[in-house]
Design a protein around this motif. Structure first.
Motif, mmCIF file in Angstrom:
data_model
loop_
_atom_site.group_PDB
_atom_site.id
_atom_site.type_symbol
_atom_site.label_atom_id
_atom_site.label_comp_id
_atom_site.label_asym_id
_atom_site.label_seq_id
_atom_site.Cartn_x
_atom_site.Cartn_y
_atom_site.Cartn_z
ATOM 1 N N ASN A 11 66.678 9.216 16.945
ATOM 2 C CA ASN A 11 66.484 9.646 15.555
ATOM 3 C C ASN A 11 65.829 8.532 14.731
ATOM 4 O OD1 ASN A 11 68.722 8.024 15.701
ATOM 5 N ND2 ASN A 11 69.874 9.128 14.150
ATOM 6 N N HIS A 12 64.708 8.025 15.244
ATOM 7 C CA HIS A 12 63.993 6.955 14.545
ATOM 8 C C HIS A 12 63.508 7.431 13.175
ATOM 9 C CE1 HIS A 12 60.914 9.206 16.729
ATOM 10 N NE2 HIS A 12 60.107 8.883 15.733
ATOM 11 N N GLN A 13 63.240 6.467 12.308
ATOM 12 C CA GLN A 13 62.811 6.771 10.947
ATOM 13 C C GLN A 13 61.486 6.084 10.645
ATOM 14 O OE1 GLN A 13 65.888 5.175 8.486
ATOM 15 N NE2 GLN A 13 67.490 6.443 9.368
ATOM 16 N N PRO A 14 60.666 6.672 9.797
ATOM 17 C CA PRO A 14 59.455 5.975 9.365
ATOM 18 C C PRO A 14 59.842 4.833 8.424
ATOM 19 C CG PRO A 14 59.674 8.047 8.193
ATOM 20 C CD PRO A 14 60.791 7.994 9.191
ATOM 21 N N PHE A 15 58.921 3.926 8.177
ATOM 22 C CA PHE A 15 59.203 2.811 7.274
ATOM 23 C C PHE A 15 58.047 2.622 6.312
ATOM 24 C CE2 PHE A 15 57.726 1.367 11.391
ATOM 25 C CZ PHE A 15 56.643 0.559 11.087
ATOM 26 N N LYS A 16 58.337 1.976 5.185
ATOM 27 C CA LYS A 16 57.340 1.805 4.123
ATOM 28 C C LYS A 16 56.794 0.386 4.039
ATOM 29 C CE LYS A 16 59.414 5.300 1.156
ATOM 30 N NZ LYS A 16 60.052 5.567 -0.126
ATOM 31 N N TYR A 17 57.566 -0.597 4.500
ATOM 32 C CA TYR A 17 57.194 -1.993 4.295
ATOM 33 C C TYR A 17 57.123 -2.741 5.623
ATOM 34 C CZ TYR A 17 58.994 -0.493 -0.217
ATOM 35 O OH TYR A 17 59.238 0.209 -1.363
ATOM 36 N N VAL A 18 56.138 -3.633 5.734
ATOM 37 C CA VAL A 18 56.007 -4.446 6.947
ATOM 38 C C VAL A 18 55.982 -5.940 6.662
ATOM 39 C CG1 VAL A 18 54.864 -2.676 8.319
ATOM 40 C CG2 VAL A 18 53.492 -4.260 6.960
ATOM 41 N N SER A 19 56.000 -6.325 5.396
ATOM 42 C CA SER A 19 55.978 -7.751 5.077
ATOM 43 C C SER A 19 56.876 -8.031 3.878
ATOM 44 C CB SER A 19 54.555 -8.223 4.771
ATOM 45 O OG SER A 19 54.161 -7.809 3.481
ATOM 46 N N GLU A 20 57.233 -9.275 3.743
ATOM 47 C CA GLU A 20 58.059 -9.682 2.610
ATOM 48 C C GLU A 20 57.297 -9.523 1.296
ATOM 49 O OE1 GLU A 20 59.496 -13.600 3.421
ATOM 50 O OE2 GLU A 20 60.214 -12.994 5.381
ATOM 51 N N ALA A 21 55.972 -9.612 1.368
ATOM 52 C CA ALA A 21 55.157 -9.527 0.160
ATOM 53 C C ALA A 21 55.191 -8.137 -0.466
ATOM 54 C CB ALA A 21 53.716 -9.913 0.475
#
Length: 123
Positions: free
Chosen positions: A90-100
């Motif tokens: 049940n993986h989920q999409p994500f919105k962020y890939v960096s701390e910035a």
């Protein structure tokens, strides 16, 4: 003289029987042999990890039958044991890939989960 047998070093590294080694060779799989061939062919090779003249091939990997593998750490020449990542059911999409770009990330080496403030996902 110190015993720097490459075969002994690999045996000491892997905490499993030699029968668990599927093959050893290049990371792309184009050059490979089974453990018996490798240990016979390189049985007399002494390798001093601290001697730059004796550096092993950068893409040398030891692949195990459980599909994990050992690869060289390019910083110190040691070995790193890695496992194939797998996709959670049940993986989920994500919105962020960096701390910035993440409102949650303000510390170094954040994980995707930390950056996206995700709930724990069942494996």
């Amino acid at each position: 003289m110190k015993n720097n047998s490459l075969i002994k070093q690999i045996n000491d590294l892997i905490f499993a029987p030699e029968e668990e080694i599927a093959w050893i060779g290049s990371a792309d799989g184009k050059l490979a042999m089974n453990w018996e061939e490798f240990s016979f062919h390189f049985s007399q090779l002494n390798h001093d990890p601290e001697d730059a003249k004796q550096e092993l091939a950068v893409d040398l990997v030891i692949v195990m039958k459980d599909h994990s593998w050992y690869e060289r750490n390019l910083n110190d020449g040691g070995w790193i044991h890695k496992r194939m990542p797998y996709l959670a059911i049940n993986h989920q999409p994500f919105k962020y890939v960096s701390e910035a770009d993440s409102p949650n990330g303000s510390w170094p080496w954040s994980t995707l989960e930390e950056l996206n403030d995700c709930e724990e996902v069942a494996q």
